[in-house]
Design a protein around this motif. Structure first.
Motif, PDB file in Angstrom:
ATOM      1  N   ASP A  72       0.748  -1.184  -0.289  1.00 27.68           N
ATOM      2  CA  ASP A  72      -0.102   0.143   0.123  1.00 27.68           C
ATOM      3  C   ASP A  72       0.883   1.097   0.052  1.00 27.68           C
ATOM      4  O   ASP A  72       1.629   1.309   0.818  1.00 27.68           O
ATOM      5  CB  ASP A  72      -0.936  -0.132   1.251  1.00 27.68           C
ATOM      6  CG  ASP A  72      -1.695   1.281   1.345  1.00 27.68           C
ATOM      7  OD1 ASP A  72      -2.540   1.427   0.801  1.00 27.68           O
ATOM      8  OD2 ASP A  72      -1.121   2.073   2.324  1.00 27.68           O
ATOM      9  N   ASN A  96      -6.580  17.849  -3.364  1.00 28.03           N
ATOM     10  CA  ASN A  96      -7.976  17.504  -3.780  1.00 28.03           C
ATOM     11  C   ASN A  96      -8.987  18.597  -3.345  1.00 28.03           C
ATOM     12  O   ASN A  96     -10.203  18.389  -3.520  1.00 28.03           O
ATOM     13  CB  ASN A  96      -8.284  16.362  -3.463  1.00 28.03           C
ATOM     14  CG  ASN A  96      -7.357  15.254  -4.099  1.00 28.03           C
ATOM     15  OD1 ASN A  96      -6.743  15.466  -5.101  1.00 28.03           O
ATOM     16  ND2 ASN A  96      -7.182  13.822  -3.099  1.00 28.03           N
ATOM     17  N   TYR A 115       0.790  14.295   6.021  1.00 22.78           N
ATOM     18  CA  TYR A 115       0.426  13.429   5.090  1.00 22.78           C
ATOM     19  C   TYR A 115       1.617  12.863   4.087  1.00 22.78           C
ATOM     20  O   TYR A 115       2.343  13.520   3.675  1.00 22.78           O
ATOM     21  CB  TYR A 115      -0.790  14.237   4.132  1.00 22.78           C
ATOM     22  CG  TYR A 115      -1.201  13.384   2.842  1.00 22.78           C
ATOM     23  CD1 TYR A 115      -0.956  13.294   1.709  1.00 22.78           C
ATOM     24  CD2 TYR A 115      -2.575  12.451   3.367  1.00 22.78           C
ATOM     25  CE1 TYR A 115      -1.735  12.514   0.845  1.00 22.78           C
ATOM     26  CE2 TYR A 115      -3.004  11.699   2.704  1.00 22.78           C
ATOM     27  CZ  TYR A 115      -2.694  11.751   1.309  1.00 22.78           C
ATOM     28  OH  TYR A 115      -3.526  10.961   0.528  1.00 22.78           O
ATOM     29  N   GLY A 129       0.991  10.018   2.073  1.00 22.05           N
ATOM     30  CA  GLY A 129       0.871   9.688   0.658  1.00 22.05           C
ATOM     31  C   GLY A 129       0.827   8.270   0.634  1.00 22.05           C
ATOM     32  O   GLY A 129       0.549   7.351  -0.376  1.00 22.05           O
ATOM     33  N   ALA A 130       0.940   7.538   1.853  1.00 16.06           N
ATOM     34  CA  ALA A 130       0.777   6.011   2.103  1.00 16.06           C
ATOM     35  C   ALA A 130      -0.103   5.737   3.344  1.00 16.06           C
ATOM     36  O   ALA A 130       0.350   6.154   4.637  1.00 16.06           O
ATOM     37  CB  ALA A 130       2.311   5.396   2.344  1.00 16.06           C
ATOM     38  N   LEU A 131      -1.316   5.198   2.923  1.00 18.04           N
ATOM     39  CA  LEU A 131      -2.379   5.088   4.031  1.00 18.04           C
ATOM     40  C   LEU A 131      -1.680   4.488   5.283  1.00 18.04           C
ATOM     41  O   LEU A 131      -1.968   4.969   6.340  1.00 18.04           O
ATOM     42  CB  LEU A 131      -3.559   4.085   3.507  1.00 18.04           C
ATOM     43  CG  LEU A 131      -4.350   3.899   4.403  1.00 18.04           C
ATOM     44  CD1 LEU A 131      -5.244   5.054   5.039  1.00 18.04           C
ATOM     45  CD2 LEU A 131      -5.546   2.738   3.739  1.00 18.04           C
ATOM     46  N   LYS A 138     -11.287   6.905  -3.108  1.00 13.76           N
ATOM     47  CA  LYS A 138     -10.082   6.100  -3.767  1.00 13.76           C
ATOM     48  C   LYS A 138      -9.970   4.730  -3.121  1.00 13.76           C
ATOM     49  O   LYS A 138      -9.217   3.681  -3.649  1.00 13.76           O
ATOM     50  CB  LYS A 138      -8.576   6.781  -3.909  1.00 13.76           C
ATOM     51  CG  LYS A 138      -7.634   6.197  -4.386  1.00 13.76           C
ATOM     52  CD  LYS A 138      -6.135   6.994  -4.577  1.00 13.76           C
ATOM     53  CE  LYS A 138      -5.100   6.541  -5.137  1.00 13.76           C
ATOM     54  NZ  LYS A 138      -3.818   7.205  -5.119  1.00 13.76           N
ATOM     55  N   LEU A 139     -10.096   4.425  -1.821  1.00 11.83           N
ATOM     56  CA  LEU A 139      -9.596   3.611  -0.979  1.00 11.83           C
ATOM     57  C   LEU A 139     -10.446   2.579  -1.237  1.00 11.83           C
ATOM     58  O   LEU A 139     -11.651   2.490  -1.125  1.00 11.83           O
ATOM     59  CB  LEU A 139      -9.311   4.070   0.549  1.00 11.83           C
ATOM     60  CG  LEU A 139      -8.254   5.161   0.496  1.00 11.83           C
ATOM     61  CD1 LEU A 139      -7.961   5.329   2.000  1.00 11.83           C
ATOM     62  CD2 LEU A 139      -6.989   4.655  -0.070  1.00 11.83           C
TER      63      LEU A 139
HETATM   64  P1  P6P Z   1      -3.207  10.292  -3.307  1.00 11.52           P
HETATM   65  C1  P6P Z   1      -1.537   4.704  -2.085  1.00 11.52           C
HETATM   66  O1  P6P Z   1      -1.494   4.860  -3.697  1.00 11.52           O
HETATM   67  C2  P6P Z   1      -3.020   5.112  -1.652  1.00 11.52           C
HETATM   68  O2  P6P Z   1      -3.769   3.975  -1.949  1.00 11.52           O
HETATM   69  C3  P6P Z   1      -3.001   5.043  -0.208  1.00 11.52           C
HETATM   70  O3  P6P Z   1      -2.076   4.175   0.233  1.00 11.52           O
HETATM   71  C4  P6P Z   1      -2.891   6.392   0.040  1.00 11.52           C
HETATM   72  O4  P6P Z   1      -3.324   6.917   1.252  1.00 11.52           O
HETATM   73  C5  P6P Z   1      -3.581   7.014  -1.097  1.00 11.52           C
HETATM   74  O5  P6P Z   1      -3.660   6.281  -1.987  1.00 11.52           O
HETATM   75  C6  P6P Z   1      -2.853   8.282  -1.711  1.00 11.52           C
HETATM   76  O6  P6P Z   1      -3.661   8.888  -2.820  1.00 11.52           O
HETATM   77  O7  P6P Z   1      -4.547  10.777  -4.153  1.00 11.52           O
HETATM   78  O8  P6P Z   1      -3.245  11.281  -2.073  1.00 11.52           O
HETATM   79  O9  P6P Z   1      -1.872  10.121  -3.944  1.00 11.52           O
END
Ligand code: P6P
Length: 359
Positions: free
Chosen positions: A136, A231, A256, A258-260, A286-287
């Motif tokens: 992830d 966003n 933030y 960028g990785a959940l 997105k998730l």
């Molecule tokens: P954005 C990584 O691709 C992911 O699925 C999650 O780990 C993360 O929280 C999210 O997308 C980040 O998305 O749109 O902020 O780049």
């Protein structure tokens, strides 16, 4: 003094660090369940397999910059419509290889596979399903920033395996175990089998995950809000109202990565809220529900926190498809409730406007 009169040397206090080093993941699971039933043994073995997958992926990540062909894109696009990284493929295969011969699972459902992988007939078939996101945050892989893996375990109900996996389309309260692996400065495995949340840290010198935090409780409130503000103009007005609120009030700080998994891990320990709202183009966000939001929702509720779509608890959402997405607001009770209050207020205003328009 004759020996007989020597005072007995004080018995050394029990070496607690030695006892802690002996608290491996498999032992901890059995301690949690206080049982050696076949299901307890299964869960212990399942978690041991997850740990093995985590160690194999951690080893690859640690050397990725030195190993030919470990980084970069494969040139393919996955079922999510996202470009697939070589590490995504490798990590997905690790879980398959680790579980295929385990005799513990009947299938594996992954973000990287359109349909579940059913254990071949020449392999022992178990009675559990593993749902997982093998890497992830893979956008962080090539720049050596933290990434994670997320997993959930469900019991196989009934005898017939539904080829279309319709039986997996259930709410999150059917998860019997869930957790994540954080591949960071150290590799941590955080899990719950419904008896609290516990963190293990990989000791590379032992090759074992050792208990590092037990019965983790998320603070009722925390300073962190974690969201991709890029966003901002894609969101519903209610989310913009929330962001304006935290901008204007003392005591909030944005983080933030960028990785959940890394963003969630910070909030689990420090408190606050992670937000991935729906947008105009992607109202569902997105998730993915079954192997990202639902496992983390299971964990956060076990730690005393909350996870919501903004209008419904994540654990109550029933997916229509295996790869369904949901908006996600997850973290401290008070902070998730604050986000929901802006959503509810905007909904009331819209109802009032519609009522007024009908007069
Ligand atoms: P954005 C990584 O691709 C992911 O699925 C999650 O780990 C993360 O929280 C999210 O997308 C980040 O998305 O749109 O902020 O780049």
């Amino acid at each position: 003094m004759a020996d007989a009169e020597q005072p007995l040397a004080q018995a050394p206090t029990q070496d607690r660090s030695l006892d802690r080093d002996c608290t491996t993941l498999s032992r901890h699971v059995l301690q949690q369940l206080q049982s050696f039933s076949s299901e307890a043994q299964d869960l212990s073995a399942l978690m041991t397999r997850v740990a093995l997958a985590a160690k194999l992926i951690a080893r690859r990540l640690t050397r990725a910059g030195l190993v030919e062909d470990a980084l970069g894109f494969t040139g393919r696009v996955n079922v999510q419509g996202e470009s697939v990284k070589k590490m995504d493929v490798y990590a997905n295969q690790v879980f398959i290889s680790v579980f295929e011969q385990s005799g513990l699972v009947c299938r594996l459902a992954s973000e990287e596979m359109e349909k579940p992988y059913y254990i071949p007939e020449n392999c022992p078939v178990g009675r559990y399903t593993l749902l997982y996101d093998p890497i992830d945050g893979s956008s962080n892989v090539d720049i050596n920033l933290n990434v994670g893996a997320i997993f959930a375990i469900r019991r196989q109900e009934g005898e017939d395996l539904d080829e279309m996996a319709q039986d997996l389309l259930q709410d999150g309260r059917g998860q019997i175990a869930a957790g994540y692996v954080l591949f960071g400065p150290s590799t941590m495995l955080v899990y719950s089998i419904g008896k609290g949340v516990h963190a293990f840290t990989l000791d590379p010198s032992l090759g074992e995950f050792i208990l590092s935090s037990e019965d983790i409780r998320i603070p009722e409130h925390g300073p962190v809000y974690s969201v991709n503000e890029g966003n901002f103009w894609q969101w519903d007005e209610s989310i913009r109202d929330y962001i304006r609120y935290v901008h204007r009030h003392e005591g909030y700080t944005a983080r933030y990565g960028g990785a959940l998994v890394g963003d969630f891990h910070r909030i689990l320990f420090q408190g606050g809220v992670f937000l991935y709202p729906g947008t105009v183009k992607k109202p569902e966000g997105k998730l993915r529900l079954l192997y990202e939001s639902a496992p983390l929702a299971f964990l956060v509720e076990q730690a005393g926190g909350r996870a919501s779509t903004g209008t419904q608890d994540i654990l109550d959402v029933i997916p229509k498809q295996l790869h369904d997405r949901t908006p996600l607001f997850i973290g401290s009770k008070e902070d998730v409730a604050l986000v929901e209050s802006f959503i509810q207020e905007r909904a009331r205003d819209q109802q009032d406007q519609m009522a007024a328009a009908r007069l």
